[in-house]
Design a protein around this motif. Structure first.
Motif, PDB file in Angstrom:
ATOM      1  N   GLN A  21      36.264  -0.449  12.954  1.00  0.00           N
ATOM      2  CA  GLN A  21      36.411  -0.653  11.527  1.00  0.00           C
ATOM      3  C   GLN A  21      36.111   0.631  10.776  1.00  0.00           C
ATOM      4  O   GLN A  21      35.048   1.211  10.931  1.00  0.00           O
ATOM      5  N   LEU A  22      37.057   1.076   9.987  1.00  0.00           N
ATOM      6  CA  LEU A  22      36.880   2.235   9.119  1.00  0.00           C
ATOM      7  C   LEU A  22      37.332   1.840   7.725  1.00  0.00           C
ATOM      8  O   LEU A  22      38.444   1.357   7.547  1.00  0.00           O
ATOM      9  N   THR A  23      36.484   2.050   6.749  1.00  0.00           N
ATOM     10  CA  THR A  23      36.817   1.713   5.376  1.00  0.00           C
ATOM     11  C   THR A  23      36.575   2.908   4.495  1.00  0.00           C
ATOM     12  O   THR A  23      35.841   3.828   4.862  1.00  0.00           O
ATOM     13  N   PHE A  24      37.172   2.875   3.325  1.00  0.00           N
ATOM     14  CA  PHE A  24      37.017   3.949   2.362  1.00  0.00           C
ATOM     15  C   PHE A  24      36.189   3.461   1.189  1.00  0.00           C
ATOM     16  O   PHE A  24      36.130   2.264   0.890  1.00  0.00           O
ATOM     17  N   HIS A  55      27.502   7.255  13.236  1.00  0.00           N
ATOM     18  CA  HIS A  55      27.630   5.798  13.281  1.00  0.00           C
ATOM     19  C   HIS A  55      27.767   5.200  11.887  1.00  0.00           C
ATOM     20  O   HIS A  55      28.253   4.070  11.754  1.00  0.00           O
ATOM     21  N   THR A  56      27.342   5.908  10.856  1.00  0.00           N
ATOM     22  CA  THR A  56      27.515   5.379   9.501  1.00  0.00           C
ATOM     23  C   THR A  56      28.980   5.366   9.081  1.00  0.00           C
ATOM     24  O   THR A  56      29.337   4.656   8.131  1.00  0.00           O
ATOM     25  N   PHE A  57      29.829   6.152   9.763  1.00  0.00           N
ATOM     26  CA  PHE A  57      31.250   6.156   9.426  1.00  0.00           C
ATOM     27  C   PHE A  57      31.948   4.871   9.853  1.00  0.00           C
ATOM     28  O   PHE A  57      33.106   4.645   9.485  1.00  0.00           O
ATOM     29  N   HIS A  58      31.282   4.029  10.647  1.00  0.00           N
ATOM     30  CA  HIS A  58      31.866   2.733  11.013  1.00  0.00           C
ATOM     31  C   HIS A  58      32.166   1.909   9.758  1.00  0.00           C
ATOM     32  O   HIS A  58      33.216   1.283   9.640  1.00  0.00           O
ATOM     33  N   ASP A  59      31.193   1.882   8.845  1.00  0.00           N
ATOM     34  CA  ASP A  59      31.282   0.983   7.695  1.00  0.00           C
ATOM     35  C   ASP A  59      31.733   1.669   6.414  1.00  0.00           C
ATOM     36  O   ASP A  59      32.272   1.016   5.533  1.00  0.00           O
ATOM     37  N   ASN A  60      31.496   2.953   6.299  1.00  0.00           N
ATOM     38  CA  ASN A  60      31.791   3.626   5.032  1.00  0.00           C
ATOM     39  C   ASN A  60      32.244   5.052   5.310  1.00  0.00           C
ATOM     40  O   ASN A  60      31.420   5.945   5.513  1.00  0.00           O
ATOM     41  N   LEU A  62      38.569  10.037  14.426  1.00  0.00           N
ATOM     42  CA  LEU A  62      37.512   9.038  14.518  1.00  0.00           C
ATOM     43  C   LEU A  62      38.000   7.742  15.142  1.00  0.00           C
ATOM     44  O   LEU A  62      37.298   7.111  15.937  1.00  0.00           O
ATOM     45  N   LYS A  63      39.211   7.306  14.806  1.00  0.00           N
ATOM     46  CA  LYS A  63      39.747   6.081  15.393  1.00  0.00           C
ATOM     47  C   LYS A  63      39.901   6.228  16.900  1.00  0.00           C
ATOM     48  O   LYS A  63      39.617   5.299  17.654  1.00  0.00           O
ATOM     49  N   ARG A  64      40.338   7.403  17.347  1.00  0.00           N
ATOM     50  CA  ARG A  64      40.469   7.616  18.788  1.00  0.00           C
ATOM     51  C   ARG A  64      39.100   7.643  19.464  1.00  0.00           C
ATOM     52  O   ARG A  64      38.913   7.067  20.550  1.00  0.00           O
TER      53      ARG A  64
END
Length: 222
Positions: free
Chosen positions: A209-212, A20-25, A117-119
């Motif tokens: 939402q996925l950000t780098f 779940h942390t991959f949502h934001d970062n 992850l997007k899927r």
């Protein structure tokens, strides 16, 4: 997740929290670290499951254990050993299947990971299902170990005197006390659980939402 937590020994919670942390970062380094952790966990589970499988086969090879009665029924020791053997085999099969799926689809590479992850994020409870799948080899191994311990307990308490039962009971009590202490110490307090649930609900409000990170800016946003 809440309903299956006791049966899954709360193992998926560790993966779900990190996923779940991959949502934001999302960064390639963090994703590679997560994949390595899952890879090492599955490798360790497969190795121990192979050893336990050999131990179960050795128990079934004992003549007094693998002995059918006149009506063809099996003893409780044999049944529990069969359950432990099936659990060991299942842990190995799932571990190999996960290896094959991730490597064949290239999910261990950063670019492919973004697509995967997007899927998953578009599916209801997609991250939770991934967490459960990644933890299944370990869960099956643990239940197989519990069944194997049950086999030993039945053997030790069946037609034995107090000289055998007393030291076995003391050893079992120490093991259960150690396991309970370990789980209680590792478990987060209620306040932390409440805080984590609030953060989880906040993240689910923005599921796509996925950000780098600053070092991994992509000229083409995902």
């Amino acid at each position: 997740m809440a309903f299956l937590a006791p049966f899954l020994l709360k193992s998926p919670d560790v993966y779900a929290e990190e996923l779940h942390t991959f949502h934001d970062n999302f960064t390639p380094e963090r994703w590679a670290k997560f994949v390595r952790k899952v890879d090492m966990s599955i490798r360790d589970s497969n190795l121990l499951a192979t050893v336990l499988l050999s131990a179960n086969i050795g128990v079934l090879g004992i003549g007094s254990v693998d002995e059918s009665t006149k009506n063809g029924s099996r003893s409780s020791v044999q049944i529990i050993t069969y359950v432990s053997t099936i659990g060991s085999v299942g842990s190995i099969i799932l571990g190999l299947a996960i290896f094959k799926q991730y490597r064949a689809k290239g999910a261990d590479t950063p670019l492919r990971a973004v697509t995967v992850l997007k899927r998953i994020l578009r599916e209801p409870y997609g991250l939770e299902r991934i967490a459960i799948i990644c933890s299944l080899p370990y869960v099956l191994l643990m239940w197989s170990l519990i069944a194997f311990l049950g086999t030993l307990v039945v053997i030790c308490y069946n037609d034995t005197d107090l000289e055998v039962r007393i030291p076995v009971s003391v050893a079992l009590a120490l093991i259960f006390l150690s396991v309970f202490s370990c789980l209680y110490t590792a478990g987060p307090p209620d306040k932390e659980n409440h805080k984590s649930q609030e953060q989880l609900n906040t993240k689910r409000a923005f599921p796509y939402q996925l950000t780098f990170g600053p070092r991994d800016q992509d000229p083409h946003p995902v």
